[in-house]
Scaffold this active site. Structure first.
Site, PDB file in Angstrom:
ATOM      1  N   CYS A 182      -2.289  -0.012   7.305  1.00  0.00           N
ATOM      2  CA  CYS A 182      -1.473   1.199   7.192  1.00  0.00           C
ATOM      3  C   CYS A 182      -1.494   2.005   8.483  1.00  0.00           C
ATOM      4  O   CYS A 182      -0.496   2.632   8.844  1.00  0.00           O
ATOM      5  CB  CYS A 182      -1.936   2.025   5.998  1.00  0.00           C
ATOM      6  N   CYS A 188      -5.957   2.255   5.547  1.00  0.00           N
ATOM      7  CA  CYS A 188      -6.656   1.051   5.999  1.00  0.00           C
ATOM      8  C   CYS A 188      -6.058   0.620   7.342  1.00  0.00           C
ATOM      9  O   CYS A 188      -5.054   1.178   7.790  1.00  0.00           O
ATOM     10  CB  CYS A 188      -6.485  -0.052   4.954  1.00  0.00           C
ATOM     11  N   GLU A 212       1.010   3.903   1.721  1.00  0.00           N
ATOM     12  CA  GLU A 212       1.512   4.358   3.021  1.00  0.00           C
ATOM     13  C   GLU A 212       2.675   3.489   3.501  1.00  0.00           C
ATOM     14  O   GLU A 212       3.688   3.989   4.010  1.00  0.00           O
ATOM     15  CB  GLU A 212       0.384   4.325   4.058  1.00  0.00           C
ATOM     16  N   HIS A 269       0.866  -1.187   0.000  1.00  0.00           N
ATOM     17  CA  HIS A 269       0.000   0.000   0.000  1.00  0.00           C
ATOM     18  C   HIS A 269       0.900   1.234   0.000  1.00  0.00           C
ATOM     19  O   HIS A 269       2.038   1.187   0.486  1.00  0.00           O
ATOM     20  CB  HIS A 269      -0.895   0.002   1.240  1.00  0.00           C
TER      21      HIS A 269
HETATM   22 ZN    ZN Z   1      -3.432   0.366   3.539  1.00  0.00          ZN
END
Ligand code: ZN
Length: 160
Positions: A89, A86, A58, A56
């Site tokens: 993250c 999410c 992040e 992801h």
């Molecule tokens: Zn994430």
């Protein structure tokens, strides 16, 4: 430059690299870690491009910042994300000791685009039955403490 203007610029940067990433076989997510000295470290979503479910934006930005800064502790840093982080993250940001997280689009905007992580948020709610992915404890002998005992006795360890 005011703090608000600076923050807005970093958020725009995250949105811009997210947009560019879509044209580069990546997901529509971008993030920027801003260090106390103003240095910036970018990350974009590479889940499908790299077959890495943890890539992801992040997490990628945190990994890059930590590598470049030469530390696993990013306290003092701010994470700007094109979209609401999410649970993975958020947890990664906590482990990285990120000071603050700022995002643009929220989880509902993401869901409308087909990225619905509501089930993951629900999983961590206190009333969750964890049916989505059962987690069970199995080791209950003394063996389970072996790694901690060795860790405790290691004088050269790096606490974190
Ligand atoms: Zn994430």
């Amino acid at each position: 430059m005011s703090v608000a203007t600076t923050g807005h610029d970093y958020l725009s940067m995250a949105i811009e690299i997210a947009t560019t990433n879509v044209r580069n076989a990546g997901g529509p997510f971008g993030a920027v870690v801003v260090a106390p000295d103003g240095r910036t470290f970018e990350g974009v979503n590479r889940v499908t491009a790299n077959n890495d479910p943890t890539a992801h934006a992040e997490v990628v930005a945190i990994r890059t910042a930590a590598q470049e800064l030469g530390t696993f502790n990013l306290s003092g840093c701010v994470l700007y994300s094109s979209c609401e982080p999410c649970p993975m993250c958020l947890a990664s940001s906590l482990w990285a000791r990120i000071d603050r997280v700022v995002f643009a689009a929220d989880r509902h905007d993401a869901a409308a685009a087909g990225f619905d992580d509501a089930v993951f948020y629900d999983y961590f709610e206190p009333e969750s039955d964890r049916k989505l992915m059962p987690v069970e404890r199995a080791g209950d002998g003394e063996e389970r403490l072996k790694p901690f005992k060795v860790w405790d006795s290691l004088e050269t360890r790096t606490d974190y």
